[in-house]
Design a protein around this motif. Structure first.
Motif, PDB file in Angstrom:
ATOM      1  N   ASP A 148     -12.420  23.126   9.628  1.00 42.72           N
ATOM      2  CA  ASP A 148     -13.264  23.727   8.652  1.00 42.72           C
ATOM      3  C   ASP A 148     -12.935  23.879   7.172  1.00 42.72           C
ATOM      4  N   ARG A 149     -11.354  23.246   7.165  1.00 46.41           N
ATOM      5  CA  ARG A 149     -10.689  23.005   5.812  1.00 46.41           C
ATOM      6  C   ARG A 149     -10.052  21.702   5.728  1.00 46.41           C
ATOM      7  N   PRO A 150     -10.884  20.495   5.880  1.00 45.46           N
ATOM      8  CA  PRO A 150     -10.285  19.149   6.075  1.00 45.46           C
ATOM      9  C   PRO A 150      -9.927  18.777   4.698  1.00 45.46           C
ATOM     10  N   LEU A 151      -8.809  18.130   4.394  1.00 42.84           N
ATOM     11  CA  LEU A 151      -8.357  17.445   3.240  1.00 42.84           C
ATOM     12  C   LEU A 151      -8.009  15.909   3.675  1.00 42.84           C
ATOM     13  N   ILE A 152      -8.565  15.109   2.884  1.00 45.33           N
ATOM     14  CA  ILE A 152      -8.008  13.552   2.663  1.00 45.33           C
ATOM     15  C   ILE A 152      -6.926  13.203   1.830  1.00 45.33           C
ATOM     16  N   ASP A 153      -5.934  12.605   2.405  1.00 43.37           N
ATOM     17  CA  ASP A 153      -4.812  12.243   1.497  1.00 43.37           C
ATOM     18  C   ASP A 153      -4.997  10.738   0.899  1.00 43.37           C
ATOM     19  N   ILE A 154      -5.003  10.334  -0.166  1.00 45.46           N
ATOM     20  CA  ILE A 154      -5.169   8.851  -0.558  1.00 45.46           C
ATOM     21  C   ILE A 154      -4.096   8.627  -1.538  1.00 45.46           C
ATOM     22  N   HIS A 155      -3.240   7.549  -1.063  1.00 41.63           N
ATOM     23  CA  HIS A 155      -2.082   6.942  -1.910  1.00 41.63           C
ATOM     24  C   HIS A 155      -2.576   5.634  -2.578  1.00 41.63           C
ATOM     25  N   ALA A 156      -2.542   5.687  -3.902  1.00 39.57           N
ATOM     26  CA  ALA A 156      -3.106   4.401  -4.515  1.00 39.57           C
ATOM     27  C   ALA A 156      -2.083   3.842  -5.605  1.00 39.57           C
ATOM     28  N   ASN A 157      -2.049   2.583  -5.919  1.00 38.30           N
ATOM     29  CA  ASN A 157      -1.440   1.979  -6.787  1.00 38.30           C
ATOM     30  C   ASN A 157      -2.140   1.516  -8.018  1.00 38.30           C
ATOM     31  N   VAL A 158      -1.993   1.933  -9.179  1.00 40.54           N
ATOM     32  CA  VAL A 158      -2.692   1.199 -10.501  1.00 40.54           C
ATOM     33  C   VAL A 158      -1.640  -0.089 -10.832  1.00 40.54           C
ATOM     34  N   PHE A 159      -2.007  -1.081 -10.795  1.00 39.54           N
ATOM     35  CA  PHE A 159      -1.124  -2.201 -11.328  1.00 39.54           C
ATOM     36  C   PHE A 159      -1.479  -2.746 -12.737  1.00 39.54           C
ATOM     37  N   VAL A 160      -0.478  -2.836 -13.487  1.00 40.96           N
ATOM     38  CA  VAL A 160      -0.780  -3.453 -14.795  1.00 40.96           C
ATOM     39  C   VAL A 160       0.184  -4.916 -14.874  1.00 40.96           C
ATOM     40  N   GLU A 161       0.127  -5.530 -15.904  1.00 42.86           N
ATOM     41  CA  GLU A 161       0.787  -6.743 -15.767  1.00 42.86           C
ATOM     42  C   GLU A 161       1.996  -6.747 -16.503  1.00 42.86           C
ATOM     43  N   ARG A 162       2.448  -5.858 -17.647  1.00 43.90           N
ATOM     44  CA  ARG A 162       3.632  -5.772 -18.250  1.00 43.90           C
ATOM     45  C   ARG A 162       4.008  -4.201 -18.268  1.00 43.90           C
ATOM     46  N   ARG A 212      -3.166 -14.452 -13.310  1.00 43.92           N
ATOM     47  CA  ARG A 212      -3.091 -16.153 -13.418  1.00 43.92           C
ATOM     48  C   ARG A 212      -2.255 -16.626 -12.144  1.00 43.92           C
ATOM     49  N   ASP A 213      -1.910 -15.499 -11.380  1.00 43.34           N
ATOM     50  CA  ASP A 213      -1.122 -15.811 -10.280  1.00 43.34           C
ATOM     51  C   ASP A 213      -2.074 -15.886  -8.852  1.00 43.34           C
ATOM     52  N   PRO A 214      -2.014 -17.087  -8.199  1.00 45.13           N
ATOM     53  CA  PRO A 214      -2.809 -16.856  -7.118  1.00 45.13           C
ATOM     54  C   PRO A 214      -2.207 -16.070  -5.732  1.00 45.13           C
ATOM     55  N   LEU A 253      -3.023 -12.484  -6.841  1.00 44.04           N
ATOM     56  CA  LEU A 253      -4.713 -12.118  -6.836  1.00 44.04           C
ATOM     57  C   LEU A 253      -4.790 -11.885  -5.277  1.00 44.04           C
ATOM     58  N   ARG A 254      -4.401 -12.561  -4.413  1.00 42.15           N
ATOM     59  CA  ARG A 254      -4.678 -12.475  -3.134  1.00 42.15           C
ATOM     60  C   ARG A 254      -4.151 -11.006  -2.593  1.00 42.15           C
ATOM     61  N   ARG A 255      -3.019 -10.765  -3.087  1.00 47.48           N
ATOM     62  CA  ARG A 255      -2.641  -9.350  -2.752  1.00 47.48           C
ATOM     63  C   ARG A 255      -3.369  -8.181  -3.392  1.00 47.48           C
ATOM     64  N   LEU A 256      -3.861  -8.391  -4.324  1.00 45.26           N
ATOM     65  CA  LEU A 256      -4.696  -7.403  -4.914  1.00 45.26           C
ATOM     66  C   LEU A 256      -6.267  -7.416  -4.586  1.00 45.26           C
ATOM     67  N   GLY A 257      -6.553  -8.535  -3.907  1.00 45.57           N
ATOM     68  CA  GLY A 257      -8.015  -8.491  -3.107  1.00 45.57           C
ATOM     69  C   GLY A 257      -8.887  -9.547  -3.687  1.00 45.57           C
ATOM     70  N   PHE A 258      -8.389 -10.460  -4.616  1.00 44.65           N
ATOM     71  CA  PHE A 258      -9.360 -11.458  -5.332  1.00 44.65           C
ATOM     72  C   PHE A 258      -9.236 -12.926  -4.704  1.00 44.65           C
TER      73      PHE A 258
END
Length: 306
Positions: free
Chosen positions: A234-248, A296-298, A301-306
């Motif tokens: 009756d008290r669920p909690l969802i854990d989310i671990h995420a990374n924000v990627f930038v180029e520099r 610009r890096d194939p 891009l694949r690693r990030l889902g493109f």
């Protein structure tokens, strides 16, 4: 079910930032595509589902067609053209608060190459203009059709913000869909995986308030997502671990902000949206990482889902 039930795919196309995602969300009745004042916010095809008694419309929101400057840009344009070829109807979005320009003409000429496919012209953002300007804009759309050799199946002015004419647009789309059964279960709003929607909501929060050079350099990947095992039912909690990627490295500091203030704000804003989406309290763990020149890096891009 009536034999005349219709179902099929309609695609909103246009230059970046002409209101495609806002229109998709308005017709679906919920937020399934992220929106931002930044151009080129949409980076993948999002399918939103409109359920009606007489039809099911699968709305396909695509990235804006643009002159690409990176490998990511080229891939997004390829994605747009592939989507056009697969849908039943194409709706070209032309915002009423902007003059029709070279980008619109280029796009409509590309759409004109799709033979025997109905194309609707949608004058978006009509809440931002007066009646005289709207009449002028509709005349310009008619002229654009003549110039580019496209015969508009319909021309419809709409406002996603006020809801004006949204029903009319949906009716016009339904009229041109093939007869057939629903393609998705009743009640579904999108076929997007929850992890993708969560990543997009985090990216939307990160896009707001950053400097102009940053938007296209941001990518978000949800590394882990699941219910915390030791919580009572009756008290669920969802854990989310995420990374924000930038180029520099310098961009990393912009996203984190002074003493982490900006990253905390991104976390608070996106967590509220994610909890609304999932209907469950969420623990959100955000980290900022550098993926050098990933657009610009194939391999990146694949690693990030493109």
């Amino acid at each position: 079910m009536s034999a005349e039930f219709r179902s099929g795919f309609a695609c909103f196309v246009g230059r970046p930032n002409v209101g495609k995602s806002t229109l998709t969300n308005a017709l679906v009745g919920d937020k399934i595509a992220i929106t931002s004042s930044r151009p080129q916010t949409t980076r993948h095809v999002v399918r939103g589902l409109v359920h009606r008694d007489d039809a099911q419309i699968v709305l396909v929101d695509t990235p804006g067609l643009h002159r690409p400057r990176t490998l990511l840009g080229e891939r997004l344009n390829d994605l747009v053209r592939t989507t056009w070829a697969e849908v039943d109807i194409v709706a070209v979005c032309l915002p009423a608060d902007e003059r029709i320009g070279p980008g619109d003409r280029f796009l409509v000429r590309e759409v004109a190459k799709l033979r025997r496919k109905p194309v609707i012209a949608v004058a978006t953002k009509i809440d931002l203009v007066n009646p005289d300007r709207l009449i002028e804009h509709l005349a310009d759309i008619a002229k654009l059709g003549t110039e580019t050799g496209i015969e508009w199946a319909d021309v419809v002015p709409v406002s996603a913000q006020s809801g004006e004419q949204l029903g009319t647009l949906a009716d016009l789309i339904v009229q041109r869909l093939p007869e057939g059964p629903p393609l998705y279960p009743a009640g579904d709003l999108t076929d997007e995986p929850e992890e993708t929607l969560v990543a997009e909501l985090i990216r939307e929060a990160a896009l707001e308030g950053v400097r102009d050079e940053l938007p296209h350099s941001l990518a978000v990947v949800v590394e882990e997502m699941g219910p915390r095992p030791d919580r009572p039912e009756d008290r669920p909690l969802i854990d989310i671990h995420a990374n924000v990627f930038v180029e520099r490295q310098s961009q990393k500091g912009i996203v984190i902000g002074a003493k982490g203030a900006r990253l905390r704000e991104i976390g608070q804003t996106s967590r509220a949206q994610i909890e609304r989406l999932l209907g469950t309290p969420v623990y959100l763990d955000l980290h900022v990482k550098v993926a050098k020149d990933w657009q610009r890096d194939p391999k990146q891009l694949r690693r990030l889902g493109f």
